[in-house]
Write an enzyme that holds these catalytic residues in place. Structure first.
Site, mmCIF file in Angstrom:
data_model
loop_
_atom_site.group_PDB
_atom_site.id
_atom_site.type_symbol
_atom_site.label_atom_id
_atom_site.label_comp_id
_atom_site.label_asym_id
_atom_site.label_seq_id
_atom_site.Cartn_x
_atom_site.Cartn_y
_atom_site.Cartn_z
ATOM 1 N N HIS A 47 14.436 -45.879 -18.058
ATOM 2 C CA HIS A 47 15.337 -45.895 -16.729
ATOM 3 C C HIS A 47 15.838 -46.936 -17.744
ATOM 4 O O HIS A 47 17.953 -46.444 -17.121
ATOM 5 C CB HIS A 47 15.420 -45.452 -16.094
ATOM 6 C CG HIS A 47 14.674 -46.219 -15.264
ATOM 7 N ND1 HIS A 47 13.925 -46.574 -14.464
ATOM 8 C CD2 HIS A 47 15.562 -46.891 -14.359
ATOM 9 C CE1 HIS A 47 13.495 -47.807 -13.593
ATOM 10 N NE2 HIS A 47 14.737 -48.046 -13.645
ATOM 11 N N ASP A 86 8.352 -42.440 -17.416
ATOM 12 C CA ASP A 86 9.083 -43.773 -17.039
ATOM 13 C C ASP A 86 8.800 -44.936 -17.877
ATOM 14 O O ASP A 86 8.191 -46.355 -17.459
ATOM 15 C CB ASP A 86 9.016 -43.580 -16.039
ATOM 16 C CG ASP A 86 10.618 -45.112 -15.938
ATOM 17 O OD1 ASP A 86 11.376 -45.206 -16.752
ATOM 18 O OD2 ASP A 86 11.305 -45.097 -14.676
ATOM 19 N N SER A 168 12.714 -53.556 -12.526
ATOM 20 C CA SER A 168 12.180 -52.127 -13.247
ATOM 21 C C SER A 168 11.878 -52.872 -14.603
ATOM 22 O O SER A 168 12.587 -53.220 -15.450
ATOM 23 C CB SER A 168 13.062 -51.449 -13.236
ATOM 24 O OG SER A 168 13.271 -50.478 -11.732
#
Length: 210
Positions: A47, A86, A168
Site C-alpha cells: 500500500h 500487503d 508502514s
C-alpha cells in the site's frame, strides 16, 4: 493507513543499517519505511506504492538525506487492500553501495520457522496518535506479539505504543530477523504481513525482474 513509532526511543545512529527511508519524489513527502534485503532490492508494504517512489539508504536523520535512488515497484499481484498480501519489492535502478551505514538483512530461510515473541519495530513516522508528528530521526520500540490476529499470514502486536502513520513497510524484527512488515492498525492492534508466507514469491520476483 500510512503508518509511525509512538513511544520507544531514538535508535543509536546507523544501528539498523538495513533501514530504508522511502519518499514520493514529486510530492517530497515521506511515503513509508522499508528494509534492504539485497544490494538491489528493498522489501516494504504494497500500500506504499506511488508512481514516483525514491529510496534513501543509510539514513538516521531525515534532515541530512543522501542522494535518492529511483526504483521499479513490484507489489504482490493479489494485493487489493491492507487486509492481505500487503507486501512489495522495490528494485533499485542503481545498486546500493554497502558500507558500515548501509547493509542488507537476511530473511528467514523457510516458511514456518519458530521465532521469539519479543520483537522490535522502527521508523520515522508519527510520534503521537492525535496529531501530525513525524520524527526526523529513526526511532524504535520493543513489542510483544499477541495471539489476537485474524489470519495465519499476519502477525499482531497490541498496546499503546508501536508503529503509526509513516512507519508502514518497515520491518518487525524478532531475534535479529525480519518476520513482519508493518501493514495497518485495527484499534490498539498493529497488524504486520508475515514474511515467511511470501518467501517463494519474493525469491521468484527477484529472479524474474531483469
Amino acid at each position: 493507513m500510512d503508518h509511525g513509532i509512538v513511544g520507544g526511543k531514538e535508535s543509536i545512529p546507523h544501528s539498523h543499517p538495513y533501514m530504508v527511508y522511502i519518499c514520493d519524489k514529486k510530492m517530497h513527502l515521506q511515503a513509508c519505511g522499508g528494509f534492504l534485503i539485497r544490494e538491489n532490492f528493498v522489501l516494504t508494504a504494497a500500500h506504499c506504492k506511488t508512481n514516483n517512489l525514491r529510496v534513501y539508504l543509510g539514513v538516521h536523520d531525515t534532515n541530512d538525506l543522501p542522494e535518492g535512488i529511483e526504483v521499479d515497484a513490484f507489489p504482490h499481484p493479489d494485493f487489493a487492500n491492507e487486509q492481505g498480501d500487503d507486501i512489495m519489492l522495490l528494485k533499485l535502478k542503481t545498486r546500493a553501495t554497502l558500507n558500515k551505514n548501509v547493509k542488507t538483512i537476511d530473511l528467514q530461510k523457510t516458511k514456518g520457522e519458530a521465532f521469539p515473541s519479543n520483537c522490535m519495530a522502527m521508523g520515522w513516522g508519527w510520534q503521537e496518535y492525535t496529531h501530525t508528528s513525524p520524527s526526523n530521526v529513526l526511532k524504535e520500540v520493543n513489542l510483544t506479539l499477541t495471539q489476537n490476529c485474524a489470519t495465519p499470514d499476519l502477525i499482531c502486536t497490541e498496546g499503546g505504543t508501536g508503529p503509526y502513520r509513516g512507519d508502514s513497510g518497515g520491518p518487525l524484527i524478532c531475534g535479529n530477523v525480519p518476520h513482519g512488515i508493518v501493514s495497518h492498525s485495527a484499534g490498539n492492534i498493529t497488524v504486520y504481513t508475515e514474511i515467511s508466507h511470501y518467501l517463494q514469491w519474493i525469491h521468484k520476483t527477484m529472479r524474474g525482474s531483469f
